[in-house]
Write a protein that holds these residues in place. Structure first.
Motif, mmCIF file in Angstrom:
data_model
loop_
_atom_site.group_PDB
_atom_site.id
_atom_site.type_symbol
_atom_site.label_atom_id
_atom_site.label_comp_id
_atom_site.label_asym_id
_atom_site.label_seq_id
_atom_site.Cartn_x
_atom_site.Cartn_y
_atom_site.Cartn_z
ATOM 1 N N GLU A 124 0.858 -1.178 0.000
ATOM 2 C CA GLU A 124 0.000 0.000 0.000
ATOM 3 C C GLU A 124 0.898 1.232 0.000
ATOM 4 O OE1 GLU A 124 -3.722 1.514 -0.389
ATOM 5 O OE2 GLU A 124 -3.342 -0.614 0.026
ATOM 6 N N PHE A 125 0.636 2.154 -0.939
ATOM 7 C CA PHE A 125 1.459 3.362 -1.011
ATOM 8 C C PHE A 125 0.991 4.372 0.034
ATOM 9 C CE2 PHE A 125 2.138 7.659 -2.993
ATOM 10 C CZ PHE A 125 3.489 7.714 -2.700
ATOM 11 N N VAL A 126 1.868 4.652 0.990
ATOM 12 C CA VAL A 126 1.568 5.615 2.055
ATOM 13 C C VAL A 126 2.602 6.732 1.977
ATOM 14 C CG1 VAL A 126 1.258 5.976 4.531
ATOM 15 C CG2 VAL A 126 0.670 3.751 3.498
ATOM 16 N N PRO A 127 2.228 7.912 1.505
ATOM 17 C CA PRO A 127 3.194 9.010 1.374
ATOM 18 C C PRO A 127 3.738 9.462 2.720
ATOM 19 C CG PRO A 127 1.158 9.490 0.169
ATOM 20 C CD PRO A 127 0.891 8.292 1.024
ATOM 21 N N ILE A 128 4.941 9.988 2.723
ATOM 22 C CA ILE A 128 5.535 10.559 3.935
ATOM 23 C C ILE A 128 4.715 11.771 4.377
ATOM 24 C CG2 ILE A 128 7.586 11.686 4.891
ATOM 25 C CD1 ILE A 128 9.200 10.089 2.718
ATOM 26 N N ASP A 129 4.337 12.587 3.394
ATOM 27 C CA ASP A 129 3.567 13.801 3.662
ATOM 28 C C ASP A 129 2.461 13.894 2.614
ATOM 29 O OD1 ASP A 129 2.534 16.317 4.053
ATOM 30 O OD2 ASP A 129 4.457 17.369 3.991
ATOM 31 N N GLU A 130 1.235 13.806 3.028
ATOM 32 C CA GLU A 130 0.102 13.852 2.088
ATOM 33 C C GLU A 130 0.067 15.149 1.283
ATOM 34 O OE1 GLU A 130 -2.171 11.787 1.128
ATOM 35 O OE2 GLU A 130 -1.962 10.119 2.531
ATOM 36 N N LYS A 131 0.720 16.190 1.809
ATOM 37 C CA LYS A 131 0.687 17.488 1.127
ATOM 38 C C LYS A 131 1.601 17.522 -0.104
ATOM 39 C CE LYS A 131 -0.316 20.054 5.374
ATOM 40 N NZ LYS A 131 0.210 21.041 6.351
ATOM 41 N N GLU A 132 2.617 16.644 -0.115
ATOM 42 C CA GLU A 132 3.548 16.645 -1.250
ATOM 43 C C GLU A 132 4.244 15.305 -1.373
ATOM 44 O OE1 GLU A 132 6.344 20.019 -2.892
ATOM 45 O OE2 GLU A 132 7.407 18.941 -1.311
ATOM 46 N N ILE A 133 3.994 14.599 -2.475
ATOM 47 C CA ILE A 133 4.654 13.322 -2.749
ATOM 48 C C ILE A 133 5.961 13.609 -3.477
ATOM 49 C CG2 ILE A 133 4.478 11.168 -4.051
ATOM 50 C CD1 ILE A 133 1.433 11.326 -3.566
ATOM 51 N N LYS A 134 7.033 12.984 -3.013
ATOM 52 C CA LYS A 134 8.360 13.267 -3.552
ATOM 53 C C LYS A 134 8.866 12.072 -4.363
ATOM 54 C CE LYS A 134 9.320 16.304 0.342
ATOM 55 N NZ LYS A 134 10.109 16.520 1.574
ATOM 56 N N ILE A 135 9.144 12.334 -5.645
ATOM 57 C CA ILE A 135 9.579 11.280 -6.564
ATOM 58 C C ILE A 135 10.869 11.704 -7.258
ATOM 59 C CG2 ILE A 135 8.978 9.927 -8.617
ATOM 60 C CD1 ILE A 135 6.037 10.362 -7.959
ATOM 61 N N TYR A 136 11.833 10.788 -7.287
ATOM 62 C CA TYR A 136 13.086 11.014 -8.032
ATOM 63 C C TYR A 136 13.207 9.929 -9.095
ATOM 64 C CZ TYR A 136 17.996 12.067 -9.022
ATOM 65 O OH TYR A 136 19.171 12.431 -9.641
ATOM 66 N N VAL A 137 13.433 10.358 -10.337
ATOM 67 C CA VAL A 137 13.601 9.422 -11.454
ATOM 68 C C VAL A 137 14.933 9.704 -12.135
ATOM 69 C CG1 VAL A 137 12.680 8.599 -13.655
ATOM 70 C CG2 VAL A 137 11.110 9.262 -11.826
ATOM 71 N N CYS A 138 15.726 8.671 -12.342
ATOM 72 C CA CYS A 138 17.014 8.851 -12.996
ATOM 73 C C CYS A 138 16.813 9.294 -14.445
ATOM 74 C CB CYS A 138 17.818 7.559 -12.949
ATOM 75 S SG CYS A 138 18.404 7.164 -11.283
ATOM 76 N N GLY A 139 17.513 10.354 -14.809
ATOM 77 C CA GLY A 139 17.367 10.930 -16.139
ATOM 78 C C GLY A 139 18.473 10.489 -17.088
ATOM 79 N N PRO A 140 18.552 11.121 -18.255
ATOM 80 C CA PRO A 140 19.493 10.682 -19.292
ATOM 81 C C PRO A 140 20.910 11.216 -19.092
ATOM 82 C CG PRO A 140 18.223 12.545 -20.090
ATOM 83 C CD PRO A 140 17.682 12.222 -18.718
ATOM 84 N N THR A 141 21.873 10.467 -19.622
ATOM 85 C CA THR A 141 23.229 10.986 -19.813
ATOM 86 C C THR A 141 23.228 11.666 -21.176
ATOM 87 O OG1 THR A 141 24.173 9.198 -18.500
ATOM 88 C CG2 THR A 141 25.667 10.385 -19.959
ATOM 89 N N VAL A 142 23.487 12.969 -21.188
ATOM 90 C CA VAL A 142 23.203 13.756 -22.395
ATOM 91 C C VAL A 142 24.424 13.850 -23.312
ATOM 92 C CG1 VAL A 142 21.200 15.060 -21.626
ATOM 93 C CG2 VAL A 142 23.452 15.777 -20.850
ATOM 94 N N TYR A 143 24.619 12.771 -24.081
ATOM 95 C CA TYR A 143 25.686 12.754 -25.081
ATOM 96 C C TYR A 143 25.145 12.358 -26.452
ATOM 97 C CZ TYR A 143 25.734 7.648 -24.939
ATOM 98 O OH TYR A 143 25.375 6.323 -25.039
ATOM 99 N N ASN A 144 23.834 12.034 -26.509
ATOM 100 C CA ASN A 144 23.213 11.620 -27.770
ATOM 101 C C ASN A 144 21.701 11.705 -27.579
ATOM 102 O OD1 ASN A 144 22.831 10.607 -30.342
ATOM 103 N ND2 ASN A 144 24.264 8.903 -30.079
ATOM 104 N N TYR A 145 20.961 11.437 -28.669
ATOM 105 C CA TYR A 145 19.500 11.340 -28.554
ATOM 106 C C TYR A 145 19.163 10.112 -27.708
ATOM 107 C CZ TYR A 145 19.827 14.376 -32.658
ATOM 108 O OH TYR A 145 20.138 15.396 -33.514
ATOM 109 N N PHE A 146 18.115 10.197 -26.907
ATOM 110 C CA PHE A 146 17.792 9.029 -26.085
ATOM 111 C C PHE A 146 17.051 7.976 -26.915
ATOM 112 C CE2 PHE A 146 14.156 11.882 -25.092
ATOM 113 C CZ PHE A 146 13.064 11.039 -25.185
ATOM 114 N N HIS A 147 17.223 6.700 -26.516
ATOM 115 C CA HIS A 147 16.683 5.593 -27.314
ATOM 116 C C HIS A 147 15.369 5.091 -26.721
ATOM 117 C CE1 HIS A 147 18.180 2.765 -24.299
ATOM 118 N NE2 HIS A 147 19.402 3.257 -24.434
ATOM 119 N N ILE A 148 14.753 4.131 -27.408
ATOM 120 C CA ILE A 148 13.429 3.644 -27.024
ATOM 121 C C ILE A 148 13.456 3.015 -25.625
ATOM 122 C CG2 ILE A 148 13.845 1.444 -28.239
ATOM 123 C CD1 ILE A 148 10.429 3.238 -27.882
#
Length: 468
Positions: free
Chosen positions: A13-37
């Motif tokens: 069951e997803f229980v947020p730390i703070d109902e007022k703001e859910i905090k999400i971090y997603v790893c992004g791209p290494t920017v040396y080329n166009y990103f792939h599928i």
């Protein structure tokens, strides 16, 4: 909402730390080329997660980084004879273009490594001070064995990892399991920053620990990325961050499955490596987004032309349903009848079906099925026309659900068609009025070649897109 947590290997069951703001971090791209599928899948999946949480009334702070310091960037800069910053800045902008084509919204914050160097150096120094890291000739390494929970995310133990660990040429670390937090500058043309250990740059793993804690705090709700990042990247992030803060790094870890190309692993050497920019030459970005959401995010998914064509045709069905309702609104009038009110109340059950699917570990495949069931019943009700109010409410419901999925945002409505097609449609109407049916049929055939079918209805001419 239930989420499959990689850390516990079960739905929770997803229980947020703070109902007022859910905090999400997603790893992004290494920017040396166009990103792939393969890169596109987590971008689309976790953008959809954010959409859904916001749709359910949650405030979400969503952070996705850009890795703009990396060996690949340095090597490409050498090849092209330019500064590394030129490469990274160019491909940050190209990322935004391709992400926009996929209807991926910008993050709340898109931090870059180069903009957080002081914080990175401070974080590394903190790990040295706590006895979790050490410096040798300008390189700083993390002492993996000092962190007793190492391996808890990937479910590997130190003994198993030790058997496959190696010290690469040029590395001076004390233990094969240790990993770099800071790399000393090896060549003069390498991008580097001053630090207590001399000129150098960060290792890969440290950046996400620093930027997550800086922008979201010491413990976050969800950390997400591709399955390939589970080990060593996310495992190392946990070790660094929890050693530094003494607190859990993330309460839920979400990882999407791999993408194969025609049932084979994507590889440049095999010639089956596709960037999103390549695919956009043949398919609209919404088709690609539909394809990426058509399976459950944790399941592997196979990319092929046949499956992309299926996605294209399925999305066209959605677009035509929207066009049909727009047509009825434009040509209809009046409030809902008693029967229509009852029929619309019946259609609203698909909102619950959609939400139930999304609540079950972001099951977008079943959510899409609910949308098509809604469209099927909607078309049955409106096949002989409908009141303006019923059509408006139906369109609002369709937009509500497809909007969560990030679909039908680029719909081809009658008023948004390019001028050439619009002129042909108007000319056909005039030809029919003048009883010049030969010309009307000729225009109809021209439009059909362009993927547009015209259907004459009691409410006027309905435009049907055969493809996207």
């Amino acid at each position: 909402m239930k989420i499959y947590n990689t850390l516990t290997r079960q739905k929770e069951e997803f229980v947020p730390i703070d109902e007022k703001e859910i905090k999400i971090y997603v790893c992004g791209p290494t920017v040396y080329n166009y990103f792939h599928i393969g890169n596109a899948r987590p971008f689309v999946v976790f953008d959809t997660l954010r959409n859904y949480l916001q749709y359910r009334g949650k405030n979400v702070k969503f952070v996705q980084n850009f890795t703009d310091v990396d060996d690949k960037i340095i090597n490409k800069a050498r090849e092209e004879g330019v500064d590394a910053s030129e490469i990274s800045e160019k491909y940050v902008e190209e990322y935004y273009k391709d992400a926009a084509a996929l209807n991926v919204q910008k993050a709340s914050v898109h931090p870059k490594v180069t903009e957080n160097m002081n914080e990175i150096i401070g974080f590394v120094q903190g790990l040295i001070d706590k006895g979790y890291a050490y410096e040798i000739d300008g390189d700083v390494y993390y002492s993996t064995r000092k962190f007793s929970d190492y391996g808890k995310l990937s479910k590997q133990n130190i003994e198993d990892l030790e058997s496959g660990a190696r010290i690469e040429v040029g590395e001076k670390k004390k233990d094969p399991l240790d990993f770099a937090l800071w790399k000393a500058q090896k060549k003069q043309d390498e991008i580097a920053w001053e630090s207590p250990w001399g000129m150098g740059r960060p290792g890969w793993h440290i950046e996400c620990s620093v930027m997550s804690t800086k922008y979201l705090g010491e413990t976050i709700d969800i950390h997400a990325g591709g399955q390939d990042l589970t080990f060593p990247h996310h495992e190392n992030e946990i070790a660094q961050t929890e050693a530094q803060t003494g607190k859990p790094f993330a309460n839920y870890w979400m990882h999407n499955g791999y993408i194969t190309i025609d049932n084979e692993k994507m590889s440049k050497s095999k010639g089956n490596f596709f960037t999103v920019r390549d695919i956009l030459k043949d398919y609209d970005g919404e088709v690609m987004r539909f394809f990426l959401l058509s399976g459950h995010y944790r399941s592997p998914i196979n990319f092929s032309q046949e499956l992309m064509e299926q996605a294209k045709n399925s999305l066209a069905r959605m677009q035509n349903a929207k066009l049909h309702l727009q047509h009825l609104i434009q040509n209809g009038e009046g409030s809902m009848t008693h029967d229509e009110a009852a029929q619309f109340a019946n259609l609203e059950k698909y909102r619950d079906k959609f939400n139930n699917a999304m609540e079950d570990d972001l099951n977008t495949a079943d959510a899409i099925s609910a949308v098509f069931e809604l469209i099927r019943d909607m078309n049955t009700v409106t096949k002989d026309g409908a009141s303006k109010e019923f059509s408006e409410k139906s369109l609002s419901l369709l937009d509500e659900l497809t909007g969560v999925l990030g679909l039908l945002r680029k719909e081809a409505s009658d008023t948004e068609m390019d001028s050439e097609i619009q002129k042909l449609i108007e000319e056909r109407q005039e030809a029919r009025k003048a009883k010049n049916f030969a010309r009307a049929d000729e225009i109809r055939d021209v439009l059909k070649e362009k993927g547009i079918t015209l259907k004459d209805t009691p409410q006027g001419v309905q435009i049907i897109r055969e493809s996207c």
